[in-house]
Design a protein around this motif. Sequence first.
Motif, PDB file in Angstrom:
ATOM      1  N   ILE A  33      32.535  49.353  40.897  1.00 13.92           N
ATOM      2  CA  ILE A  33      31.614  49.338  39.753  1.00 13.92           C
ATOM      3  C   ILE A  33      32.110  48.411  38.644  1.00 13.92           C
ATOM      4  CG2 ILE A  33      30.694  50.771  37.872  1.00 13.92           C
ATOM      5  CD1 ILE A  33      30.644  53.091  39.980  1.00 13.92           C
ATOM      6  N   THR A  34      33.415  48.484  38.364  1.00 16.65           N
ATOM      7  CA  THR A  34      33.966  47.734  37.232  1.00 16.65           C
ATOM      8  C   THR A  34      34.557  46.385  37.619  1.00 16.65           C
ATOM      9  OG1 THR A  34      36.174  48.706  37.423  1.00 16.65           O
ATOM     10  CG2 THR A  34      34.555  49.889  36.062  1.00 16.65           C
ATOM     11  N   GLY A  35      34.941  46.230  38.878  1.00  9.40           N
ATOM     12  CA  GLY A  35      35.621  45.008  39.301  1.00  9.40           C
ATOM     13  C   GLY A  35      37.052  44.931  38.790  1.00  9.40           C
ATOM     14  N   SER A  36      37.625  46.057  38.427  1.00  9.61           N
ATOM     15  CA  SER A  36      38.978  46.087  37.857  1.00  9.61           C
ATOM     16  C   SER A  36      40.044  45.824  38.913  1.00  9.61           C
ATOM     17  CB  SER A  36      39.239  47.444  37.200  1.00  9.61           C
ATOM     18  OG  SER A  36      40.594  47.561  36.823  1.00  9.61           O
ATOM     19  N   THR A  37      40.720  44.692  38.783  1.00  8.45           N
ATOM     20  CA  THR A  37      41.821  44.407  39.700  1.00  8.45           C
ATOM     21  C   THR A  37      43.027  45.296  39.393  1.00  8.45           C
ATOM     22  OG1 THR A  37      42.551  42.579  38.295  1.00  8.45           O
ATOM     23  CG2 THR A  37      41.118  42.033  40.146  1.00  8.45           C
ATOM     24  N   TRP A  38      43.177  45.707  38.143  1.00 12.63           N
ATOM     25  CA  TRP A  38      44.292  46.593  37.778  1.00 12.63           C
ATOM     26  C   TRP A  38      44.147  47.956  38.445  1.00 12.63           C
ATOM     27  CZ3 TRP A  38      48.443  44.437  36.171  1.00 12.63           C
ATOM     28  CH2 TRP A  38      48.380  43.267  35.427  1.00 12.63           C
ATOM     29  N   PHE A  96      39.639  39.764  45.237  1.00 10.79           N
ATOM     30  CA  PHE A  96      39.245  39.814  43.825  1.00 10.79           C
ATOM     31  C   PHE A  96      40.060  38.865  42.949  1.00 10.79           C
ATOM     32  CE2 PHE A  96      37.436  44.200  44.631  1.00 10.79           C
ATOM     33  CZ  PHE A  96      36.123  43.806  44.422  1.00 10.79           C
ATOM     34  N   THR A  97      41.315  38.618  43.318  1.00  9.19           N
ATOM     35  CA  THR A  97      42.155  37.772  42.462  1.00  9.19           C
ATOM     36  C   THR A  97      42.115  36.300  42.860  1.00  9.19           C
ATOM     37  OG1 THR A  97      44.112  38.302  43.798  1.00  9.19           O
ATOM     38  CG2 THR A  97      43.732  39.622  41.803  1.00  9.19           C
ATOM     39  N   ALA A  98      42.123  36.014  44.164  1.00 10.43           N
ATOM     40  CA  ALA A  98      42.167  34.625  44.614  1.00 10.43           C
ATOM     41  C   ALA A  98      40.845  34.159  45.213  1.00 10.43           C
ATOM     42  CB  ALA A  98      43.285  34.446  45.636  1.00 10.43           C
ATOM     43  N   GLY A  99      39.981  35.102  45.501  1.00  9.04           N
ATOM     44  CA  GLY A  99      38.687  34.780  46.073  1.00  9.04           C
ATOM     45  C   GLY A  99      38.733  34.782  47.582  1.00  9.04           C
TER      46      GLY A  99
END
Length: 138
Positions: free
Chosen positions: A24-29, A93-96
């Motif tokens: 929902i948030t796309g939070s990588t953390w 999410f971080t590098a695609g």
Amino acid sequence: MDIDARGPRFGAAVTTVVLAAVLITGSTWLLAWQVLAFALGASGGVARSPYGWLFRTVVRPRLGPPVQFESPQPPQFAQAVGLVFAVVGLIGFTAGPDWLGFAATGCALAAAFLNAAFGYCLGCEMYLLVRRVTVRAQ
């Protein structure tokens, strides 16, 4: 030593919430936190994961004594499978590409939900299948 079967299911419920929040948030953390939780569960067993600790210290004392136990190896293997999917999701999410992050996280979410809602652990079933195949091959 066998473990309380309610523990891994509780962990799956928490994991379901965390992974849904990631989608929902796309939070990588938040996904990185789940990677850490999976890594601890895969390396030390589900009792050593943060959700296992939470179950053992907060939830289990409020429940009656366990009536169903299970071997710790299948849930530990399931944590390793979850770790792979979460790491792939984190990379996406971080590098695609983003679709990879969504797809891998979605797969992990689906597996966690099946365990939490229905008590069906895909990673545990994979463990049993691998065991059967390797025993026959010997």
